[in-house]
Design a protein around this motif. Structure first.
Motif, PDB file in Angstrom:
ATOM      1  N   GLY A  91       2.047  -1.861   7.664  1.00 51.83           N
ATOM      2  CA  GLY A  91       0.575  -1.435   7.966  1.00 51.83           C
ATOM      3  C   GLY A  91       0.414  -0.034   8.405  1.00 51.83           C
ATOM      4  O   GLY A  91      -0.692   0.179   8.778  1.00 51.83           O
ATOM      5  N   ARG A  92       1.282   0.895   8.514  1.00 55.89           N
ATOM      6  CA  ARG A  92       1.262   2.160   9.194  1.00 55.89           C
ATOM      7  C   ARG A  92       1.480   3.492   8.029  1.00 55.89           C
ATOM      8  O   ARG A  92       2.040   2.783   6.986  1.00 55.89           O
ATOM      9  CB  ARG A  92       2.198   2.317  10.520  1.00 55.89           C
ATOM     10  N   ALA A  93       1.008   4.300   8.512  1.00 58.74           N
ATOM     11  CA  ALA A  93       1.225   5.673   7.497  1.00 58.74           C
ATOM     12  C   ALA A  93       2.240   6.645   8.360  1.00 58.74           C
ATOM     13  O   ALA A  93       2.276   6.674   9.539  1.00 58.74           O
ATOM     14  CB  ALA A  93      -0.268   6.263   7.220  1.00 58.74           C
ATOM     15  N   ASN A 144       2.600   2.183   4.217  1.00 60.40           N
ATOM     16  CA  ASN A 144       3.205   0.928   4.035  1.00 60.40           C
ATOM     17  C   ASN A 144       2.043  -0.208   3.952  1.00 60.40           C
ATOM     18  O   ASN A 144       1.223  -0.518   4.916  1.00 60.40           O
ATOM     19  CB  ASN A 144       3.852   0.426   5.169  1.00 60.40           C
ATOM     20  N   THR A 145       1.569  -0.837   2.709  1.00 57.13           N
ATOM     21  CA  THR A 145       0.687  -1.604   2.506  1.00 57.13           C
ATOM     22  C   THR A 145       0.865  -3.224   2.925  1.00 57.13           C
ATOM     23  O   THR A 145       0.473  -3.920   2.662  1.00 57.13           O
ATOM     24  CB  THR A 145       0.158  -1.511   1.208  1.00 57.13           C
ATOM     25  N   THR A 146       2.320  -3.327   3.385  1.00 55.86           N
ATOM     26  CA  THR A 146       2.812  -4.611   3.746  1.00 55.86           C
ATOM     27  C   THR A 146       2.597  -5.083   5.099  1.00 55.86           C
ATOM     28  O   THR A 146       2.439  -4.328   6.100  1.00 55.86           O
ATOM     29  CB  THR A 146       4.110  -4.956   3.003  1.00 55.86           C
ATOM     30  N   PRO A 173       4.980  -1.589  -2.403  1.00 54.31           N
ATOM     31  CA  PRO A 173       4.759  -1.694  -1.088  1.00 54.31           C
ATOM     32  C   PRO A 173       4.320  -0.385  -0.334  1.00 54.31           C
ATOM     33  O   PRO A 173       3.596  -0.438   0.565  1.00 54.31           O
ATOM     34  CB  PRO A 173       6.182  -2.242  -0.788  1.00 54.31           C
ATOM     35  N   LEU A 174       4.657   0.568  -0.605  1.00 57.44           N
ATOM     36  CA  LEU A 174       4.283   1.989  -0.369  1.00 57.44           C
ATOM     37  C   LEU A 174       3.455   2.725  -1.326  1.00 57.44           C
ATOM     38  O   LEU A 174       3.515   2.910  -2.517  1.00 57.44           O
ATOM     39  CB  LEU A 174       5.601   2.673   0.017  1.00 57.44           C
TER      40      LEU A 174
END
Length: 236
Positions: A140-142, A69-71, A42-43
């Motif tokens: 959805g953030r970094a 975070n790709t989720t 997920p990361l």
């Protein structure tokens, strides 16, 4: 997803970031970042901006660890764990000085390294003294974590590979939720010293002075001893 890091190293990583049983019972578990339906981590994690060489006994080199975070789920209780492997397998924990910065604190957190049976150095981003509970990476953030690294003057010259595993602490268990690319660099001997020779300078004297500020050796050993019953989970 196939992981190149041995399972024994993952167990050492989990041992370094998990709380004691008493803490686990007292704290509410965070929601899981990874789910059974996920085929990938997920990361995503990426190390960038670091120097190609470090001088033994010299100053810090700084670099960034970017966690994305790709989720669509918030990931909390995130603990990166840096793994260092040198080509000679002679680099010692006492010769390595690593610190990271958290968004809510101006002063860096020190990282304590432990040595695995394969002579790899494993250091968790966990600071029991200040109550650091891990990073939060929103959906959805970094998040970019600033890191600085140095080596004492008695560190042996050679090639080193750094990688970051990413663990979400979850009660008395841990999910492996990310893994970075390799960061390759070289340690050069300091001025006036031969490779592997000690030179008494300030960094050499202070490099091992963070011992009581993180998980102690005894605590890590206790956690590692209890891992036989811990269902450590990895993504495949």
């Amino acid at each position: 997803m196939r992981l190149c890091t041995p399972a024994s190293l993952f167990l050492a990583v989990v041992a370094a970031v998990l709380p004691t049983a008493a803490q686990a019972q007292a704290e509410a578990p965070p929601p899981a970042c990874a789910t059974e339906d996920d085929s990938d981590f997920p990361l995503t994690a990426r190390i960038h901006g670091g120097p190609d060489t470090y001088t033994a006994g010299g100053g810090y080199g700084t670099w960034d660890l970017q966690l994305t975070n790709t989720t669509d789920r918030s990931c909390v209780g995130i603990h990166p764990v840096v793994v260092l492997v040198d080509d000679k397998r002679e680099l010692r924990a006492s010769q390595t000085v690593l610190e990271f910065y958290a968004p809510d604190r101006e002063q860096p957190h020190p990282v304590r390294f432990e040595t695995t049976d394969e002579d790899e150095l494993v250091g968790a981003f966990a600071d029991e003294r200040t109550g650091f509970e891990g990073f939060t990476v929103e959906a959805g953030r970094a998040l970019t974590v600033k890191v600085r690294l140095a080596f004492t003057s008695d560190a042996v010259a050679g090639e080193v590979v750094a990688k970051a595993a990413v663990v979400q602490r979850h009660e008395d268990d841990g999910d492996w939720v990310g893994q970075s690319d390799d960061y390759r660099f070289r340690i050069e001997p300091g001025p006036g010293t031969e490779a592997g020779d000690a030179g008494p300078d300030e960094l050499a004297r202070t490099g091992t002075g963070t011992g009581g500020q993180l998980l102690t050796v005894a605590a890590v050993a206790l956690l590692a001893g209890g891992l036989a019953g811990v269902p450590a989970r990895t993504r495949r």
